[in-house]
Design a protein around this motif. Structure first.
Motif, PDB file in Angstrom:
ATOM      1  N   ASP A   9       0.688  -1.180  -0.166  1.00 57.38           N
ATOM      2  CA  ASP A   9      -0.006   0.018   0.067  1.00 57.38           C
ATOM      3  C   ASP A   9       0.872   1.301  -0.036  1.00 57.38           C
ATOM      4  OD1 ASP A   9      -2.123  -1.328  -0.058  1.00 57.38           O
ATOM      5  OD2 ASP A   9      -3.290  -0.465   1.796  1.00 57.38           O
ATOM      6  N   LYS A  10       1.706   1.246   0.829  1.00 58.73           N
ATOM      7  CA  LYS A  10       2.653   2.390   0.814  1.00 58.73           C
ATOM      8  C   LYS A  10       3.291   2.785  -0.354  1.00 58.73           C
ATOM      9  CE  LYS A  10       6.414   4.596   3.273  1.00 58.73           C
ATOM     10  NZ  LYS A  10       7.578   4.648   4.501  1.00 58.73           N
ATOM     11  N   ALA A  11       3.943   1.761  -0.992  1.00 57.14           N
ATOM     12  CA  ALA A  11       4.642   1.731  -2.417  1.00 57.14           C
ATOM     13  C   ALA A  11       3.705   2.530  -3.381  1.00 57.14           C
ATOM     14  CB  ALA A  11       5.273   0.435  -2.723  1.00 57.14           C
ATOM     15  N   GLU A  12       2.521   1.947  -3.569  1.00 55.88           N
ATOM     16  CA  GLU A  12       1.421   2.335  -4.360  1.00 55.88           C
ATOM     17  C   GLU A  12       1.043   3.753  -4.143  1.00 55.88           C
ATOM     18  OE1 GLU A  12       0.087   0.848  -7.258  1.00 55.88           O
ATOM     19  OE2 GLU A  12       1.560  -0.380  -6.875  1.00 55.88           O
ATOM     20  N   ILE A  13       0.858   4.161  -3.062  1.00 51.57           N
ATOM     21  CA  ILE A  13       0.243   5.536  -2.591  1.00 51.57           C
ATOM     22  C   ILE A  13       1.403   6.581  -2.685  1.00 51.57           C
ATOM     23  CG2 ILE A  13      -0.506   7.154  -0.384  1.00 51.57           C
ATOM     24  CD1 ILE A  13      -1.840   4.212   0.374  1.00 51.57           C
ATOM     25  N   CYS A  14       2.399   6.409  -2.259  1.00 49.87           N
ATOM     26  CA  CYS A  14       3.727   7.328  -2.429  1.00 49.87           C
ATOM     27  C   CYS A  14       4.559   7.440  -3.623  1.00 49.87           C
ATOM     28  CB  CYS A  14       4.942   6.905  -1.385  1.00 49.87           C
ATOM     29  SG  CYS A  14       4.106   6.800   0.487  1.00 49.87           S
ATOM     30  N   ILE A  40      -0.878   9.555  -3.715  1.00 51.43           N
ATOM     31  CA  ILE A  40      -1.193  10.746  -2.888  1.00 51.43           C
ATOM     32  C   ILE A  40      -0.943  12.063  -3.454  1.00 51.43           C
ATOM     33  CG2 ILE A  40       0.833  10.882  -1.422  1.00 51.43           C
ATOM     34  CD1 ILE A  40      -2.772  10.923   0.008  1.00 51.43           C
ATOM     35  N   ASP A  41      -0.045  12.243  -4.299  1.00 52.21           N
ATOM     36  CA  ASP A  41       0.509  13.295  -4.956  1.00 52.21           C
ATOM     37  C   ASP A  41      -0.889  13.939  -5.737  1.00 52.21           C
ATOM     38  OD1 ASP A  41       2.892  13.104  -4.048  1.00 52.21           O
ATOM     39  OD2 ASP A  41       3.978  12.649  -5.847  1.00 52.21           O
ATOM     40  N   TRP A  42      -1.445  12.828  -6.480  1.00 51.77           N
ATOM     41  CA  TRP A  42      -2.539  13.552  -6.918  1.00 51.77           C
ATOM     42  C   TRP A  42      -3.567  14.252  -6.235  1.00 51.77           C
ATOM     43  CZ3 TRP A  42      -7.734  13.349  -7.248  1.00 51.77           C
ATOM     44  CH2 TRP A  42      -8.511  13.728  -8.184  1.00 51.77           C
ATOM     45  N   PHE A  43      -3.947  13.812  -5.099  1.00 50.14           N
ATOM     46  CA  PHE A  43      -4.698  14.733  -4.444  1.00 50.14           C
ATOM     47  C   PHE A  43      -3.924  16.043  -3.899  1.00 50.14           C
ATOM     48  CE2 PHE A  43      -5.916  10.364  -4.042  1.00 50.14           C
ATOM     49  CZ  PHE A  43      -7.292  10.426  -3.871  1.00 50.14           C
ATOM     50  N   ARG A  44      -2.615  16.211  -3.314  1.00 47.76           N
ATOM     51  CA  ARG A  44      -1.908  17.312  -3.186  1.00 47.76           C
ATOM     52  C   ARG A  44      -1.885  18.182  -4.289  1.00 47.76           C
ATOM     53  NH1 ARG A  44       2.562  13.639  -0.662  1.00 47.76           N
ATOM     54  NH2 ARG A  44       1.704  13.179   1.393  1.00 47.76           N
ATOM     55  N   LYS A  45      -1.680  17.765  -5.496  1.00 43.26           N
ATOM     56  CA  LYS A  45      -1.552  18.633  -6.868  1.00 43.26           C
ATOM     57  C   LYS A  45      -2.964  19.091  -7.188  1.00 43.26           C
ATOM     58  CE  LYS A  45       0.089  18.398 -11.478  1.00 43.26           C
ATOM     59  NZ  LYS A  45       0.530  17.558 -12.619  1.00 43.26           N
ATOM     60  N   GLN A  46      -3.934  18.646  -6.858  1.00 39.51           N
ATOM     61  CA  GLN A  46      -5.387  19.154  -7.015  1.00 39.51           C
ATOM     62  C   GLN A  46      -5.861  20.004  -6.036  1.00 39.51           C
ATOM     63  OE1 GLN A  46      -7.155  18.482  -9.888  1.00 39.51           O
ATOM     64  NE2 GLN A  46      -5.055  17.316 -10.764  1.00 39.51           N
ATOM     65  N   THR A  62       6.258  17.144  -2.378  1.00 42.72           N
ATOM     66  CA  THR A  62       5.462  18.470  -1.925  1.00 42.72           C
ATOM     67  C   THR A  62       5.908  19.541  -3.010  1.00 42.72           C
ATOM     68  OG1 THR A  62       7.167  18.715  -0.292  1.00 42.72           O
ATOM     69  CG2 THR A  62       5.375  17.565   0.322  1.00 42.72           C
ATOM     70  N   GLN A  63       5.114  20.400  -3.315  1.00 44.02           N
ATOM     71  CA  GLN A  63       5.591  21.848  -3.962  1.00 44.02           C
ATOM     72  C   GLN A  63       4.657  22.668  -3.445  1.00 44.02           C
ATOM     73  OE1 GLN A  63       5.443  21.359  -8.167  1.00 44.02           O
ATOM     74  NE2 GLN A  63       6.025  19.318  -8.326  1.00 44.02           N
ATOM     75  N   ASP A  64       5.235  23.933  -3.677  1.00 45.79           N
ATOM     76  CA  ASP A  64       4.691  25.219  -3.072  1.00 45.79           C
ATOM     77  C   ASP A  64       3.258  25.258  -3.292  1.00 45.79           C
ATOM     78  OD1 ASP A  64       6.903  25.764  -1.739  1.00 45.79           O
ATOM     79  OD2 ASP A  64       7.583  27.366  -3.519  1.00 45.79           O
ATOM     80  N   LEU A  65       2.815  25.181  -4.673  1.00 52.55           N
ATOM     81  CA  LEU A  65       1.419  25.258  -5.034  1.00 52.55           C
ATOM     82  C   LEU A  65       0.445  24.283  -4.832  1.00 52.55           C
ATOM     83  CD1 LEU A  65       2.142  27.278  -8.403  1.00 52.55           C
ATOM     84  CD2 LEU A  65       1.601  28.150  -6.135  1.00 52.55           C
ATOM     85  N   TRP A  66       0.824  23.345  -4.072  1.00 55.18           N
ATOM     86  CA  TRP A  66       0.312  22.083  -3.747  1.00 55.18           C
ATOM     87  C   TRP A  66      -0.369  22.109  -2.391  1.00 55.18           C
ATOM     88  CZ3 TRP A  66       2.979  17.016  -5.537  1.00 55.18           C
ATOM     89  CH2 TRP A  66       3.124  17.093  -7.087  1.00 55.18           C
ATOM     90  N   THR A  67      -1.391  21.610  -1.896  1.00 50.93           N
ATOM     91  CA  THR A  67      -2.048  21.500  -0.660  1.00 50.93           C
ATOM     92  C   THR A  67      -1.267  20.241   0.234  1.00 50.93           C
ATOM     93  OG1 THR A  67      -4.104  22.420  -0.962  1.00 50.93           O
ATOM     94  CG2 THR A  67      -3.787  21.459   0.930  1.00 50.93           C
TER      95      THR A  67
END
Length: 231
Positions: A176-181, A189-195, A226-231
């Motif tokens: 699970d961690k490999a797939e999510i990270c 999880i990056d997709w959620f942060r980017k959106q 993590t990027q500045d414009l992401w949540t």
């Protein structure tokens, strides 16, 4: 519970836009480890102690949704909710989960009590023999993607929050961690942060089991980017 600082910059800006909608998806653990075992049930050959035998997540969820509904109304925005239970997201077990799911539903003053009470009752389902975080996130992504696209087509804006509630022990932690990270893939999880979807994690710590994996995934510690414009 420990609480990290919450990044609400994008959400605050989003809710100021004309036609904005506060859209809340609840990704709810529905594994049977939340309750005590029934006769004949074992986990790896042994019994277990349920992590939420009093269903405390019910009133917590209801009060949280009520507060967010008030926030939406006070700021002149619409309010929508969506429920995605997860557990063993495959075969007949997935059918049982899907029976509890609720699609995007607008909550209005005239229907709020009935809809939210039904929502919470569905969310308290706890009969799935497994905990698959990655597939749960994948189902949430599908519905968020649809809602965000719908808002764009109609010239409005989806201001998105996801409550991710679990008792912290996936069936396959390393997988699970490999797939999510990882940055690509349907469960990233990056997709959620980017959106700019604000992910709020609720952890029910199970007795005698290591639940330390959840916090780093939610907060972005050694998991994804993590990027500045992401949540």
């Amino acid at each position: 519970a420990e609480v990290d600082s919450i990044d609400v910059r994008y959400l605050q800006t989003c809710l100021k836009q004309k036609g904005a909608s506060l859209d809340v998806l609840v990704l709810m653990d529905s594994s049977r480890s939340l309750r005590n075992p029934q006769k004949g049930e074992t986990d790896s050959g042994s019994s277990w102690t349920g992590s939420d035998i009093e269903n405390r997540r019910g009133p917590i969820l209801l009060s949280s949704l009520s507060l967010l509904q008030d926030l939406a109304e006070d700021s002149g925005n619409s309010f929508r909710v969506n429920l995605k239970n997860f557990g063993n997201n495959s075969g007949s077990d997935l059918d049982a989960l899907e029976a509890k799911w609720m699609p995007w539903t607008e909550i209005k003053p005239g229907n709020s009590d009935g809809v939210l009470n039904d929502f919470v009752e569905r969310a308290l389902f706890n009969d799935s023999p497994g905990t698959d975080w990655a597939k749960g996130l994948a189902t949430a992504r599908v519905d968020f993607n649809a809602r965000i696209s719908e808002a764009e087509r109609t010239g409005t804006k989806s201001c998105s929050i996801m409550f991710w509630i679990t008792d912290g022990v996936p069936s396959s932690p390393a997988l699970d961690k490999a797939e999510i990270c990882k940055s690509d893939g349907e469960s990233s999880i990056d997709w959620f942060r980017k959106q700019n979807i604000l992910v709020l994690g609720g952890l029910l710590k199970p007795k005698g089991k290591d639940s330390s994996l959840f916090r780093p995934i939610v907060t972005g510690q050694n998991c994804g980017q993590t990027q500045d414009l992401w949540t």
